[in-house]
Enzyme design. Structure first.
Site, PDB file in Angstrom:
ATOM      1  N   ASP A  12       0.863  -1.182   0.000  1.00 38.49           N
ATOM      2  CA  ASP A  12       0.000   0.000   0.000  1.00 38.49           C
ATOM      3  C   ASP A  12       0.902   1.234   0.000  1.00 38.49           C
ATOM      4  O   ASP A  12       2.130   1.136  -0.160  1.00 38.49           O
ATOM      5  CB  ASP A  12      -1.015  -0.040   1.164  1.00 38.49           C
ATOM      6  CG  ASP A  12      -0.380   0.182   2.528  1.00 38.49           C
ATOM      7  OD1 ASP A  12       0.864   0.350   2.603  1.00 38.49           O
ATOM      8  OD2 ASP A  12      -1.125   0.207   3.523  1.00 38.49           O
ATOM      9  N   CYS A  69       2.841  -3.562   3.889  1.00 37.85           N
ATOM     10  CA  CYS A  69       2.038  -2.401   4.287  1.00 37.85           C
ATOM     11  C   CYS A  69       2.720  -1.787   5.503  1.00 37.85           C
ATOM     12  O   CYS A  69       3.906  -2.028   5.734  1.00 37.85           O
ATOM     13  CB  CYS A  69       0.565  -2.778   4.521  1.00 37.85           C
ATOM     14  SG  CYS A  69       0.228  -3.835   5.938  1.00 37.85           S
ATOM     15  N   GLY A  70       2.016  -0.976   6.273  1.00 33.84           N
ATOM     16  CA  GLY A  70       2.664  -0.327   7.408  1.00 33.84           C
ATOM     17  C   GLY A  70       3.166  -1.322   8.426  1.00 33.84           C
ATOM     18  O   GLY A  70       4.312  -1.259   8.879  1.00 33.84           O
ATOM     19  N   THR A  71       2.309  -2.252   8.796  1.00 29.84           N
ATOM     20  CA  THR A  71       2.672  -3.279   9.785  1.00 29.84           C
ATOM     21  C   THR A  71       2.895  -4.657   9.174  1.00 29.84           C
ATOM     22  O   THR A  71       3.403  -5.554   9.844  1.00 29.84           O
ATOM     23  CB  THR A  71       1.550  -3.432  10.824  1.00 29.84           C
ATOM     24  OG1 THR A  71       0.359  -3.846  10.123  1.00 29.84           O
ATOM     25  CG2 THR A  71       1.298  -2.144  11.566  1.00 29.84           C
ATOM     26  N   GLY A  72       2.432  -4.869   7.968  1.00 30.98           N
ATOM     27  CA  GLY A  72       2.414  -6.196   7.350  1.00 30.98           C
ATOM     28  C   GLY A  72       1.163  -6.981   7.697  1.00 30.98           C
ATOM     29  O   GLY A  72       0.822  -7.961   7.035  1.00 30.98           O
ATOM     30  N   GLY A  74      -2.298  -6.114   8.009  1.00 31.01           N
ATOM     31  CA  GLY A  74      -3.545  -6.000   7.245  1.00 31.01           C
ATOM     32  C   GLY A  74      -3.448  -6.652   5.881  1.00 31.01           C
ATOM     33  O   GLY A  74      -4.350  -7.387   5.448  1.00 31.01           O
ATOM     34  N   HIS A 102       8.494 -25.203   7.468  1.00 29.40           N
ATOM     35  CA  HIS A 102       7.442 -25.961   8.157  1.00 29.40           C
ATOM     36  C   HIS A 102       6.039 -25.690   7.618  1.00 29.40           C
ATOM     37  O   HIS A 102       5.177 -26.552   7.693  1.00 29.40           O
ATOM     38  CB  HIS A 102       7.466 -25.643   9.657  1.00 29.40           C
ATOM     39  CG  HIS A 102       8.588 -26.321  10.383  1.00 29.40           C
ATOM     40  ND1 HIS A 102       8.655 -26.420  11.757  1.00 29.40           N
ATOM     41  CD2 HIS A 102       9.714 -26.939   9.914  1.00 29.40           C
ATOM     42  CE1 HIS A 102       9.754 -27.068  12.113  1.00 29.40           C
ATOM     43  NE2 HIS A 102      10.432 -27.381  11.016  1.00 29.40           N
ATOM     44  N   ARG A 113       6.721   0.084   8.509  1.00 27.02           N
ATOM     45  CA  ARG A 113       6.821   0.976   9.673  1.00 27.02           C
ATOM     46  C   ARG A 113       7.383   0.235  10.887  1.00 27.02           C
ATOM     47  O   ARG A 113       7.459   0.810  11.979  1.00 27.02           O
ATOM     48  CB  ARG A 113       5.446   1.569   9.993  1.00 27.02           C
ATOM     49  CG  ARG A 113       4.940   2.508   8.905  1.00 27.02           C
ATOM     50  CD  ARG A 113       3.502   2.961   9.153  1.00 27.02           C
ATOM     51  NE  ARG A 113       3.065   3.920   8.130  1.00 27.02           N
ATOM     52  CZ  ARG A 113       1.798   4.225   7.905  1.00 27.02           C
ATOM     53  NH1 ARG A 113       0.823   3.650   8.616  1.00 27.02           N
ATOM     54  NH2 ARG A 113       1.486   5.097   6.968  1.00 27.02           N
ATOM     55  N   ARG A 136       6.471 -34.784   8.103  1.00 27.68           N
ATOM     56  CA  ARG A 136       5.334 -34.559   9.012  1.00 27.68           C
ATOM     57  C   ARG A 136       4.716 -33.171   8.802  1.00 27.68           C
ATOM     58  O   ARG A 136       3.534 -32.963   9.083  1.00 27.68           O
ATOM     59  CB  ARG A 136       5.761 -34.737  10.474  1.00 27.68           C
ATOM     60  CG  ARG A 136       6.700 -33.669  11.003  1.00 27.68           C
ATOM     61  CD  ARG A 136       7.156 -33.974  12.429  1.00 27.68           C
ATOM     62  NE  ARG A 136       7.899 -32.886  13.033  1.00 27.68           N
ATOM     63  CZ  ARG A 136       9.181 -32.607  12.781  1.00 27.68           C
ATOM     64  NH1 ARG A 136       9.864 -33.342  11.914  1.00 27.68           N
ATOM     65  NH2 ARG A 136       9.793 -31.614  13.394  1.00 27.68           N
ATOM     66  N   HIS A 137       5.518 -32.257   8.279  1.00 24.98           N
ATOM     67  CA  HIS A 137       4.983 -30.907   8.051  1.00 24.98           C
ATOM     68  C   HIS A 137       4.001 -30.891   6.881  1.00 24.98           C
ATOM     69  O   HIS A 137       3.109 -30.055   6.825  1.00 24.98           O
ATOM     70  CB  HIS A 137       6.123 -29.920   7.812  1.00 24.98           C
ATOM     71  CG  HIS A 137       7.115 -29.908   8.940  1.00 24.98           C
ATOM     72  ND1 HIS A 137       6.777 -29.501  10.207  1.00 24.98           N
ATOM     73  CD2 HIS A 137       8.414 -30.308   8.989  1.00 24.98           C
ATOM     74  CE1 HIS A 137       7.834 -29.632  10.993  1.00 24.98           C
ATOM     75  NE2 HIS A 137       8.835 -30.118  10.286  1.00 24.98           N
ATOM     76  N   ARG A 140       0.539 -31.509   8.100  1.00 27.95           N
ATOM     77  CA  ARG A 140      -0.039 -30.326   8.761  1.00 27.95           C
ATOM     78  C   ARG A 140      -0.432 -29.252   7.748  1.00 27.95           C
ATOM     79  O   ARG A 140      -1.472 -28.592   7.902  1.00 27.95           O
ATOM     80  CB  ARG A 140       0.961 -29.786   9.789  1.00 27.95           C
ATOM     81  CG  ARG A 140       1.182 -30.787  10.915  1.00 27.95           C
ATOM     82  CD  ARG A 140       2.412 -30.510  11.724  1.00 27.95           C
ATOM     83  NE  ARG A 140       2.617 -31.574  12.700  1.00 27.95           N
ATOM     84  CZ  ARG A 140       3.763 -31.768  13.355  1.00 27.95           C
ATOM     85  NH1 ARG A 140       4.802 -30.969  13.145  1.00 27.95           N
ATOM     86  NH2 ARG A 140       3.879 -32.758  14.214  1.00 27.95           N
TER      87      ARG A 140
HETATM   88  C1  RB5 Z   1      -2.128   2.446   6.555  1.00 27.63           C
HETATM   89  O1  RB5 Z   1      -2.202   3.614   7.308  1.00 27.63           O
HETATM   90  C2  RB5 Z   1      -1.963   1.249   7.478  1.00 27.63           C
HETATM   91  O2  RB5 Z   1      -3.118   1.013   8.193  1.00 27.63           O
HETATM   92  C3  RB5 Z   1      -1.576   0.016   6.677  1.00 27.63           C
HETATM   93  O3  RB5 Z   1      -0.402   0.271   5.957  1.00 27.63           O
HETATM   94  C4  RB5 Z   1      -1.294  -1.254   7.469  1.00 27.63           C
HETATM   95  O4  RB5 Z   1      -0.436  -1.009   8.526  1.00 27.63           O
HETATM   96  C5  RB5 Z   1      -2.475  -2.041   7.856  1.00 27.63           C
HETATM   97  O5  RB5 Z   1      -2.376  -3.164   8.382  1.00 27.63           O
END
Ligand code: RB5
Length: 149
Positions: A12, A69-72, A74, A102, A113, A136-137, A140
């Protein structure tokens, strides 16, 4: 790992610089990079970019995918809604290797971020150079695949 060396990248707006750094890095390792953008920092919506990359992996067009994305988090959640996708968020090299070894993950998610570029590229390398162990993996992972049905 695979004879298909095509890898799809998407992000994003929060992660364009890191995605482009990953694209350059992965291309230098011999991968055919399919970078589906976006290209501007205009605010956009991570679910559609996660889904678009996931569909290219699920169809077999690309062997693997990396999404940012910002955190990965979403973009990972969106990708994992597509049948056939196993995507994990990793910000350390151990986890990035283990989701291949695995879990036979076919997509990696990163948070621009959360992690710096240097470590992010090491995480990408661990993901791309580790093979699924099977055994075994495999049983699963088959259980995860059955949840798609
Ligand atoms: C965008 O502001 C932020 O919400 C998106 O990049 C991400 O972190 C969502 O999981």
């Amino acid at each position: 790992m695979t004879t298909n060396k095509r890898i799809v990248l998407s992000s994003d707006h929060a992660a364009i610089d890191l995605r482009q750094a990953i694209a350059k890095h992965v291309a230098a390792k011999g991968w055919e990079v399919v970078d589906i953008g976006p290209t501007t920092t205009e605010s956009t919506h991570y679910p559609k970019h996660g889904e678009a990359a996931a569909r290219m992996v699920a169809s077999g067009d690309c062997a693997l995918g990396i999404i940012v994305c910002g955190t990965g988090q979403g973009i990972m959640m969106a990708a994992n809604k597509v049948k056939g996708i196993r995507c994990g968020v990793c910000h350390d090299t151990f986890s990035a290797g283990m989701i291949r070894a695995h879990n036979d993950a076919n997509m990696l998610a990163l948070g621009a971020r959360v992690i710096g570029e240097g470590l992010a590229l090491d995480v990408v390398d661990a993901f791309l150079t580790t093979d699924f162990e099977g055994g075994r993996h495999g049983l699963r992972v088959d259980m995860i695949k059955a949840l798609d049905a």
